[in-house]
Design an enzyme around this catalytic site. Structure first.
Site, mmCIF file in Angstrom:
data_model
loop_
_atom_site.group_PDB
_atom_site.id
_atom_site.type_symbol
_atom_site.label_atom_id
_atom_site.label_comp_id
_atom_site.label_asym_id
_atom_site.label_seq_id
_atom_site.Cartn_x
_atom_site.Cartn_y
_atom_site.Cartn_z
ATOM 1 N N HIS A 123 0.836 -1.206 0.000
ATOM 2 C CA HIS A 123 0.000 0.000 0.000
ATOM 3 C C HIS A 123 0.867 1.250 0.000
ATOM 4 O O HIS A 123 1.997 1.242 0.491
ATOM 5 C CB HIS A 123 -0.887 0.030 1.245
ATOM 6 C CG HIS A 123 -2.221 -0.599 1.051
ATOM 7 N ND1 HIS A 123 -3.357 -0.119 1.649
ATOM 8 C CD2 HIS A 123 -2.603 -1.669 0.322
ATOM 9 C CE1 HIS A 123 -4.390 -0.862 1.303
ATOM 10 N NE2 HIS A 123 -3.957 -1.818 0.507
ATOM 11 N N GLU A 149 -6.608 -0.254 -5.718
ATOM 12 C CA GLU A 149 -7.582 0.620 -5.078
ATOM 13 C C GLU A 149 -7.206 2.068 -5.342
ATOM 14 O O GLU A 149 -6.031 2.420 -5.364
ATOM 15 C CB GLU A 149 -7.609 0.395 -3.555
ATOM 16 C CG GLU A 149 -7.910 -1.015 -3.111
ATOM 17 C CD GLU A 149 -6.643 -1.811 -2.842
ATOM 18 O OE1 GLU A 149 -5.537 -1.219 -2.859
ATOM 19 O OE2 GLU A 149 -6.757 -3.024 -2.640
#
Length: 317
Positions: A38, A106
């Site tokens: 991430h 995402e």
């Protein structure tokens, strides 16, 4: 034979703590490691997000366990050629015991360069082309590629992977499961969804591994464990496609206001009842998973590893 691994959450822990957890996982009897990739955590309470490729390099000198990213998006924030170089170096450092888990990503992580966040159909198309680019580069040959989404000119990995480097494709719906079966070397899906696994098998995944995992919160006070999960990981309980489209931690914090402690208590294994933890992990075994990764939420890592070493892994392994 199902193997059980530990999930390293880069959103919740800094690099040094992740290395400590990897050592404890190996000592506790876990046989694999997975690690998230991430740029942002899901919310400010989690509070971390180290660069995964640096952490993997350190893991290669910390533990002998194989490592898989769950998952990397190789399409927007990082070009597939750059991702291929990072993955190949990780493979060499880990003596071939590295696998690259891939997903369509995402907005939370991929919008940071100002690129438009495409719809799923486009993201899936980009991922499939990225897989093609990376497989070409993994050969160590000089390659050029001109596709709909990516251009590569005269690129060669002078440090190619150590042997085969499997590409596992993540998916949570029928279209993603079909793509995983068609282009992946394995399938990543987080819930014990037998329908998705069946779809993956029919699409070309027969004989390929299925990988999944869950988060838990061990603690001697179940009520406090539920509160810890609700504070740190309420995003795990958000429905639908919110995880793919919300762009900032603040947006996730707003959405997570709808998640109650009662919902967390129903859906996340919390506390120190061995049967609750065994049943949660066993659901993945029963669904036909080949690898199951468990991540401990919150600070009580030492207690978690001791508990799983004594009470859970021997009963399900």
């Amino acid at each position: 034979m199902v193997s059980f691994g530990y999930f390293l959450a880069t959103e919740e822990f800094g690099p040094a703590r992740l290395l400590d957890q990897a050592r404890m996982a190996e000592d506790a009897g876990f046989t694999r490691l997975a690690i998230s990739d991430h740029f942002h955590p899901w919310n400010d309470e989690q509070g971390n997000s180290p660069f995964v490729w640096s952490v993997i390099g350190a893991l290669s000198r910390t533990t002998s366990l194989p490592v898989t990213t769950l998952v990397t998006c190789p399409t927007v924030r990082l070009h597939p050629a750059v991702t291929a170089q990072a993955a190949a170096t990780s493979s060499v450092l880990l003596d071939g015991a590295f696998r690259l888990g891939l997903g369509t990503g995402e907005a939370l992580n991929e919008h940071i360069l100002g690129d438009t966040w495409p719809p799923f159909a486009t993201r899936a198309e980009m991922l499939e082309e990225a897989v093609e680019v990376m497989r070409k580069l993994f050969t160590g040959d000089n390659i050029s590629h001109s596709g709909r989404h990516y251009t590569v000119e005269n690129a060669r990995l002078y440090t190619p992977p150590n042997g085969e480097l499997p590409l596992y494709v993540s998916g949570f719906g029928t279209k993603a499961a079909d793509m995983a079966g068609r282009v992946g070397d394995g399938f990543v899906t987080m819930g014990p969804d037998t329908d998705a696994i069946g779809r993956f098998r029919k699409a070309g995944g027969e004989g390929k591994p299925v990988i999944g995992g869950l988060k838990v919160c061990w603690g001697t006070d179940r009520t406090q464990a539920v509160k810890t999960v609700h504070r740190l990981w309420p995003n795990e309980q958000l429905p639908g496609e919110l995880a793919q489209i919300l762009p900032t931690p603040a947006h996730f914090e707003q959405a997570a206001e709808l998640v109650t402690e009662e919902r967390v208590g129903r859906n996340v294994p919390c506390g120190d009842d061995p049967e609750e933890h065994r049943a949660a992990v066993g659901a993945y075994v029963d669904a036909g998973f080949d690898e199951v990764y468990v991540g401990q939420i919150g600070p009580q890592q030492e207690g978690f590893f001791d508990f799983y070493r004594r009470e859970v892994l021997p009963a399900i392994g």
